[in-house]
Design a protein around this motif. Structure first.
Motif, mmCIF file in Angstrom:
data_model
loop_
_atom_site.group_PDB
_atom_site.id
_atom_site.type_symbol
_atom_site.label_atom_id
_atom_site.label_comp_id
_atom_site.label_asym_id
_atom_site.label_seq_id
_atom_site.Cartn_x
_atom_site.Cartn_y
_atom_site.Cartn_z
ATOM 1 N N GLY A 1 0.825 -1.198 0.000
ATOM 2 C CA GLY A 1 0.000 0.000 0.000
ATOM 3 C C GLY A 1 0.858 1.246 0.000
ATOM 4 N N VAL A 2 0.249 2.358 -0.340
ATOM 5 C CA VAL A 2 0.939 3.632 -0.205
ATOM 6 C C VAL A 2 1.326 3.796 1.266
ATOM 7 C CG1 VAL A 2 0.703 6.140 -0.436
ATOM 8 C CG2 VAL A 2 -0.291 4.633 -2.174
ATOM 9 N N LYS A 3 0.413 3.396 2.147
ATOM 10 C CA LYS A 3 0.664 3.361 3.584
ATOM 11 C C LYS A 3 0.394 1.927 4.052
ATOM 12 C CE LYS A 3 -1.219 7.985 4.149
ATOM 13 N NZ LYS A 3 -2.252 8.790 4.802
ATOM 14 N N GLY A 4 1.050 1.528 5.106
ATOM 15 C CA GLY A 4 0.804 0.209 5.687
ATOM 16 C C GLY A 4 0.305 0.354 7.104
ATOM 17 N N ASP A 5 -0.575 1.332 7.318
ATOM 18 C CA ASP A 5 -0.958 1.723 8.664
ATOM 19 C C ASP A 5 -2.213 1.049 9.199
ATOM 20 O OD1 ASP A 5 -2.499 3.019 6.759
ATOM 21 O OD2 ASP A 5 -2.620 4.903 7.871
ATOM 22 N N LEU A 6 -2.846 0.180 8.430
ATOM 23 C CA LEU A 6 -4.061 -0.493 8.874
ATOM 24 C C LEU A 6 -3.847 -2.001 8.879
ATOM 25 C CD1 LEU A 6 -6.747 1.447 6.783
ATOM 26 C CD2 LEU A 6 -6.076 1.865 9.156
ATOM 27 N N GLU A 7 -4.634 -2.687 9.667
ATOM 28 C CA GLU A 7 -4.647 -4.154 9.635
ATOM 29 C C GLU A 7 -5.582 -4.615 8.533
ATOM 30 O OE1 GLU A 7 -2.737 -6.195 11.483
ATOM 31 O OE2 GLU A 7 -1.820 -4.378 12.305
ATOM 32 N N ILE A 8 -5.468 -5.870 8.153
ATOM 33 C CA ILE A 8 -6.373 -6.437 7.147
ATOM 34 C C ILE A 8 -7.816 -6.255 7.617
ATOM 35 C CG2 ILE A 8 -6.130 -8.763 8.117
ATOM 36 C CD1 ILE A 8 -6.550 -8.088 4.386
ATOM 37 N N ASP A 9 -8.665 -5.869 6.715
ATOM 38 C CA ASP A 9 -10.068 -5.561 7.002
ATOM 39 C C ASP A 9 -10.859 -6.854 7.196
ATOM 40 O OD1 ASP A 9 -12.945 -5.080 6.007
ATOM 41 O OD2 ASP A 9 -12.174 -3.032 6.233
ATOM 42 N N GLY A 10 -11.649 -6.912 8.263
ATOM 43 C CA GLY A 10 -12.429 -8.109 8.576
ATOM 44 C C GLY A 10 -13.461 -8.466 7.518
ATOM 45 N N PHE A 11 -14.055 -7.463 6.884
ATOM 46 C CA PHE A 11 -15.018 -7.744 5.819
ATOM 47 C C PHE A 11 -14.313 -8.334 4.595
ATOM 48 C CE2 PHE A 11 -17.542 -4.593 8.228
ATOM 49 C CZ PHE A 11 -18.707 -5.318 8.386
ATOM 50 N N ALA A 12 -13.100 -7.870 4.300
ATOM 51 C CA ALA A 12 -12.326 -8.442 3.192
ATOM 52 C C ALA A 12 -12.015 -9.916 3.473
ATOM 53 C CB ALA A 12 -11.038 -7.646 2.967
ATOM 54 N N ILE A 13 -11.632 -10.199 4.716
ATOM 55 C CA ILE A 13 -11.361 -11.587 5.104
ATOM 56 C C ILE A 13 -12.618 -12.433 4.910
ATOM 57 C CG2 ILE A 13 -10.871 -13.100 7.072
ATOM 58 C CD1 ILE A 13 -9.081 -10.822 8.180
ATOM 59 N N ALA A 14 -13.767 -11.915 5.359
ATOM 60 C CA ALA A 14 -15.021 -12.678 5.317
ATOM 61 C C ALA A 14 -15.459 -12.996 3.891
ATOM 62 C CB ALA A 14 -16.125 -11.919 6.051
ATOM 63 N N VAL A 15 -15.438 -11.998 3.001
ATOM 64 C CA VAL A 15 -15.942 -12.259 1.645
ATOM 65 C C VAL A 15 -14.975 -13.109 0.836
ATOM 66 C CG1 VAL A 15 -17.428 -10.226 1.633
ATOM 67 C CG2 VAL A 15 -15.139 -10.080 0.595
ATOM 68 N N CYS A 16 -13.697 -13.039 1.137
ATOM 69 C CA CYS A 16 -12.761 -13.931 0.444
ATOM 70 C C CYS A 16 -12.867 -15.352 0.984
ATOM 71 C CB CYS A 16 -11.341 -13.386 0.527
ATOM 72 S SG CYS A 16 -11.085 -12.002 -0.598
ATOM 73 N N HIS A 17 -13.114 -15.479 2.269
ATOM 74 C CA HIS A 17 -13.325 -16.804 2.867
ATOM 75 C C HIS A 17 -14.518 -17.506 2.203
ATOM 76 C CE1 HIS A 17 -13.286 -19.960 5.887
ATOM 77 N NE2 HIS A 17 -14.591 -19.766 6.032
ATOM 78 N N GLU A 18 -15.538 -16.750 1.829
ATOM 79 C CA GLU A 18 -16.716 -17.321 1.170
ATOM 80 C C GLU A 18 -16.365 -18.075 -0.105
ATOM 81 O OE1 GLU A 18 -19.990 -13.884 2.455
ATOM 82 O OE2 GLU A 18 -19.214 -13.917 0.412
ATOM 83 N N ILE A 19 -15.302 -17.671 -0.767
ATOM 84 C CA ILE A 19 -14.907 -18.333 -2.024
ATOM 85 C C ILE A 19 -13.626 -19.151 -1.869
ATOM 86 C CG2 ILE A 19 -16.122 -16.655 -3.468
ATOM 87 C CD1 ILE A 19 -13.288 -15.484 -4.147
ATOM 88 N N GLY A 20 -13.212 -19.394 -0.626
ATOM 89 C CA GLY A 20 -12.065 -20.265 -0.388
ATOM 90 C C GLY A 20 -10.708 -19.597 -0.479
ATOM 91 N N VAL A 21 -10.659 -18.282 -0.276
ATOM 92 C CA VAL A 21 -9.391 -17.550 -0.295
ATOM 93 C C VAL A 21 -9.096 -17.074 1.121
ATOM 94 C CG1 VAL A 21 -8.181 -15.513 -1.183
ATOM 95 C CG2 VAL A 21 -9.669 -16.846 -2.699
ATOM 96 N N GLU A 22 -7.944 -17.460 1.650
ATOM 97 C CA GLU A 22 -7.546 -17.159 3.026
ATOM 98 C C GLU A 22 -6.774 -15.834 3.073
ATOM 99 O OE1 GLU A 22 -6.859 -16.919 6.813
ATOM 100 O OE2 GLU A 22 -8.051 -18.577 6.036
ATOM 101 N N LEU A 23 -7.266 -14.888 3.875
ATOM 102 C CA LEU A 23 -6.576 -13.606 4.037
ATOM 103 C C LEU A 23 -6.225 -13.292 5.493
ATOM 104 C CD1 LEU A 23 -8.543 -11.102 1.736
ATOM 105 C CD2 LEU A 23 -6.532 -12.470 1.186
ATOM 106 N N SER A 24 -6.650 -14.104 6.427
ATOM 107 C CA SER A 24 -6.518 -13.740 7.837
ATOM 108 C C SER A 24 -5.069 -13.602 8.298
ATOM 109 C CB SER A 24 -7.268 -14.731 8.729
ATOM 110 O OG SER A 24 -6.687 -16.007 8.650
#
Length: 169
Positions: free
Chosen positions: A53-76
């Motif tokens: 990212g331009v900045k790395g100041d945030l943690e991975i977003d929980g909603f991003a983790i959830a919707v990727c998990h729905e299709i079998g992609v692990e982001l946690s």
């Protein structure tokens, strides 16, 4: 999966898979980690994939983790990092064959950092789902739209999956 995968208009064969791709966005917390995770699932070890990212100041977003998990992609397990973090850790941006910017700010930063290098940089305008929707289900739907936009762009640009994972349609 709810909804359809967004697809570019037909009309050409996908481009060859590069050896390495860097996806970038503003914070490396939503769009670029989604793109990195899906690219790895689609093309496995045929391509080295990272995100920043331009900045790395945030943690991975929980909603991003959830919707990727729905299709079998692990982001946690994703840890956000910035372009500066990459440099500090010894990653050279010029070692990537392709940089895909998912936001205007990341496109500008990537162009600035690669001014003296012959690196292909593509801009894929992808919806920012953060702050969209009232309530959990509406927010999840916004994130699904973003996920599906990215997935559609990946498949259109690089072709069908090369591993045993086929994204839901």
């Amino acid at each position: 999966m709810e909804g359809e995968i967004a697809r570019a208009a037909p009309g050409g064969a996908p481009d060859a898979l590069p050896q390495s791709v860097l996806f970038c966005c503003d914070h490396n917390a939503v769009r670029s980690p989604m793109a990195e995770g899906m690219m790895k699932r689609l093309y496995g070890t045929d391509c080295y994939v990272q995100s920043a990212g331009v900045k790395g100041d945030l943690e991975i977003d929980g909603f991003a983790i959830a919707v990727c998990h729905e299709i079998g992609v692990e982001l946690s397990r994703h840890r956000a990092r910035s372009f500066d973090d990459m440099r500090d850790w010894g990653d050279d941006l010029s070692s990537f064959d392709l940089v895909v910017a998912l936001t205007p700010a990341s496109q500008h930063r990537a162009l600035d950092l690669t001014r003296a290098s012959a690196i292909n940089i593509e801009y894929w305008p992808i919806l920012d789902p953060t702050g969209l929707g009232e309530g959990r289900e509406a927010r999840l739907e916004s994130y699904r739209k973003t996920r599906d936009m990215i997935l559609g762009r990946l498949l259109d640009r690089f072709g069908p999956p090369r591993g045993d994972w086929a994204p839901p349609r």
